[in-house]
Scaffold this active site. Structure first.
Site, PDB file in Angstrom:
ATOM      1  N   VAL A  13      -5.294  18.948  -7.990  1.00 48.03           N
ATOM      2  CA  VAL A  13      -4.117  18.979  -8.856  1.00 48.03           C
ATOM      3  C   VAL A  13      -2.902  19.027  -7.935  1.00 48.03           C
ATOM      4  O   VAL A  13      -2.767  19.937  -7.114  1.00 48.03           O
ATOM      5  CB  VAL A  13      -4.141  20.182  -9.816  1.00 48.03           C
ATOM      6  CG1 VAL A  13      -2.853  20.230 -10.627  1.00 48.03           C
ATOM      7  CG2 VAL A  13      -5.341  20.080 -10.755  1.00 48.03           C
ATOM      8  N   ASP A  14      -2.051  18.012  -8.011  1.00 46.60           N
ATOM      9  CA  ASP A  14      -0.877  17.908  -7.146  1.00 46.60           C
ATOM     10  C   ASP A  14       0.336  18.576  -7.793  1.00 46.60           C
ATOM     11  O   ASP A  14       0.662  18.281  -8.949  1.00 46.60           O
ATOM     12  CB  ASP A  14      -0.502  16.439  -6.909  1.00 46.60           C
ATOM     13  CG  ASP A  14      -1.501  15.701  -6.042  1.00 46.60           C
ATOM     14  OD1 ASP A  14      -2.354  16.371  -5.418  1.00 46.60           O
ATOM     15  OD2 ASP A  14      -1.445  14.467  -5.990  1.00 46.60           O
ATOM     16  N   ALA A  43      -9.703  10.782  -5.965  1.00 47.35           N
ATOM     17  CA  ALA A  43      -9.350  10.512  -7.366  1.00 47.35           C
ATOM     18  C   ALA A  43      -8.320   9.390  -7.463  1.00 47.35           C
ATOM     19  O   ALA A  43      -8.436   8.504  -8.312  1.00 47.35           O
ATOM     20  CB  ALA A  43      -8.821  11.783  -8.022  1.00 47.35           C
ATOM     21  N   LYS A 225       5.875  -2.014   6.812  1.00 50.80           N
ATOM     22  CA  LYS A 225       5.839  -3.298   7.535  1.00 50.80           C
ATOM     23  C   LYS A 225       4.764  -4.242   6.987  1.00 50.80           C
ATOM     24  O   LYS A 225       4.965  -5.449   6.922  1.00 50.80           O
ATOM     25  CB  LYS A 225       5.590  -3.064   9.027  1.00 50.80           C
ATOM     26  CG  LYS A 225       6.740  -2.355   9.740  1.00 50.80           C
ATOM     27  CD  LYS A 225       6.523  -2.379  11.253  1.00 50.80           C
ATOM     28  CE  LYS A 225       7.616  -1.627  11.983  1.00 50.80           C
ATOM     29  NZ  LYS A 225       7.461  -0.163  11.887  1.00 50.80           N
ATOM     30  N   ALA A 250       0.380   8.512  -2.507  1.00 52.41           N
ATOM     31  CA  ALA A 250      -0.683   7.666  -3.091  1.00 52.41           C
ATOM     32  C   ALA A 250      -0.533   6.177  -2.799  1.00 52.41           C
ATOM     33  O   ALA A 250      -1.299   5.369  -3.304  1.00 52.41           O
ATOM     34  CB  ALA A 250      -0.823   7.873  -4.599  1.00 52.41           C
ATOM     35  N   ALA A 251       0.426   5.793  -1.957  1.00 50.48           N
ATOM     36  CA  ALA A 251       0.575   4.366  -1.623  1.00 50.48           C
ATOM     37  C   ALA A 251      -0.677   3.844  -0.926  1.00 50.48           C
ATOM     38  O   ALA A 251      -1.213   2.787  -1.276  1.00 50.48           O
ATOM     39  CB  ALA A 251       1.800   4.156  -0.740  1.00 50.48           C
ATOM     40  N   GLY A 252      -1.167   4.580   0.079  1.00 53.19           N
ATOM     41  CA  GLY A 252      -2.371   4.182   0.800  1.00 53.19           C
ATOM     42  C   GLY A 252      -3.610   4.191  -0.080  1.00 53.19           C
ATOM     43  O   GLY A 252      -4.479   3.323   0.026  1.00 53.19           O
ATOM     44  N   ASP A 253      -3.681   5.184  -0.973  1.00 52.78           N
ATOM     45  CA  ASP A 253      -4.828   5.274  -1.889  1.00 52.78           C
ATOM     46  C   ASP A 253      -4.831   4.111  -2.878  1.00 52.78           C
ATOM     47  O   ASP A 253      -5.880   3.546  -3.188  1.00 52.78           O
ATOM     48  CB  ASP A 253      -4.786   6.605  -2.658  1.00 52.78           C
ATOM     49  CG  ASP A 253      -4.916   7.806  -1.741  1.00 52.78           C
ATOM     50  OD1 ASP A 253      -5.537   7.670  -0.668  1.00 52.78           O
ATOM     51  OD2 ASP A 253      -4.391   8.879  -2.091  1.00 52.78           O
ATOM     52  N   SER A 293       1.746   7.103 -10.874  1.00 52.01           N
ATOM     53  CA  SER A 293       2.482   5.951 -10.334  1.00 52.01           C
ATOM     54  C   SER A 293       1.600   4.727 -10.077  1.00 52.01           C
ATOM     55  O   SER A 293       2.091   3.649  -9.773  1.00 52.01           O
ATOM     56  CB  SER A 293       3.177   6.348  -9.026  1.00 52.01           C
ATOM     57  OG  SER A 293       2.222   6.575  -8.008  1.00 52.01           O
TER      58      SER A 293
END
Length: 305
Positions: A13-14, A43, A225, A250-253, A293
């Site tokens: 839970v964030d 998740a 990049k 969560a961009a990488g996820d 997001s």
């Protein structure tokens, strides 16, 4: 053909605290906003895969608490198979505290909780989800022993394995031997190979270093990049889409989950799958929060027009 993706990983839970800038040591800052949402690397990746169109299953562990119920329900909302999520009677559900500044950069503090208790037992109980998948994904917010067990089982059944070595850690060499595709960011790649990512030559050298460790296929994400990929037959750098980031959580996820939804098991379409994944993560960074997001396949396709 819908990809079947099984994710072994963390459920947190964030709690996001919005601040003007990161605090100095010993400094007290007021937060401008506080919000909570479902998250955790595992998740997030599962939700990204599911929203991008993959048939997704999850293996993990939560505590016997309301946070654990919330996490399972959050995955169920995205039609993710949660049969592989066990309940730990003694340790609480994982959580993360995210400091987010005005530039969209974040610092994250993670409490592992029940994520740290994921073991061979949970993997064996979810054998069917692994054996019938196209891809099995793991990261390092759950123990490497569990990832090793899952990847061994995957390889025995002809399933492609994707390792996201985050957060950066020492890797069991045996795990690399059963990894088909490794997806670090530039910092994680440098910590694993000792080669700093500065240009094309350093990326090609990194691919050779990973190959010596037993992993033949590599994607290195390089923030805003873009991303470099290398397989047995090709390598290239694909620039990122230029957007105004408000929250990079969560961009990488999102990238990894979206990639797994499109990738062919022989990796023959890695370049086009990678562009799709970058498009997905470019949408994620323009929104607040981790899981909330992450875009749907319709949103990704609309943005691609």
């Amino acid at each position: 053909m819908t990809n079947k993706v099984t994710v072994l990983g963390s459920l947190n839970v964030d709690t996001t605290l919005r601040i003007k800038r990161m605090p100095q040591p010993g400094e007290t800052l007021m937060t401008e906003n506080k919000s909570s949402a479902a998250g955790g690397k595992g998740a997030n990746q599962a939700v990204a895969a599911a929203r991008a169109g993959a048939q997704t299953s999850f293996i993990g562990k939560v505590g016997k608490d309301s946070a654990g119920q919330f996490m399972v329900e959050s995955l169920n909302d995205d039609q993710i198979n949660t049969d592989g999520i066990a309940v730990d009677e003694t340790v609480g559900t994982g959580s993360a505290s995210i400091l987010l500044d005005e530039e969209g950069q974040n610092s994250i503090l993670v409490y592992g909780g029940s994520n740290k208790r994921v073991s061979k037992q949970e993997v064996d109980a979810a054998a069917e989800q692994i054996k019938h998948a196209d891809f099995v994904i793991a990261q390092f917010e759950t123990p490497q022993e569990a990832a090793l067990e899952a990847f061994k089982m995957a390889k025995e059944n002809g399933v492609v394995t994707i390792l996201n070595p985050a957060p950066a850690a020492q890797i069991d060499p045996a795990l690399l031997q059963v990894t088909d595709l490794i997806v670090p960011n530039e910092t994680e790649s440098a910590s694993l190979t000792g080669i700093e990512i500065t240009d094309d030559a350093s990326m090609v050298a990194s691919a050779k270093a990973f190959e010596k460790m037993g992993v033949k296929n590599l994607i290195i994400t390089v923030g805003s990049k873009g991303a470099f990929y290398s397989t047995a037959t090709e390598h290239d750098f694909v620039p990122a889409f230029k957007v105004k980031a408000v929250d990079t959580t969560a961009a990488g996820d999102t990238f990894i989950g979206a990639l797994s939804s499109q990738l062919k098991t022989d990796l023959s379409n890695i370049a086009t799958a990678l562009v799709f994944a970058q498009r997905a993560s470019s949408i994620t960074v323009q929104r607040l929060g981790a899981m909330p997001s992450i875009p749907t396949v319709a949103e990704i396709k609309a943005a691609s027009k």
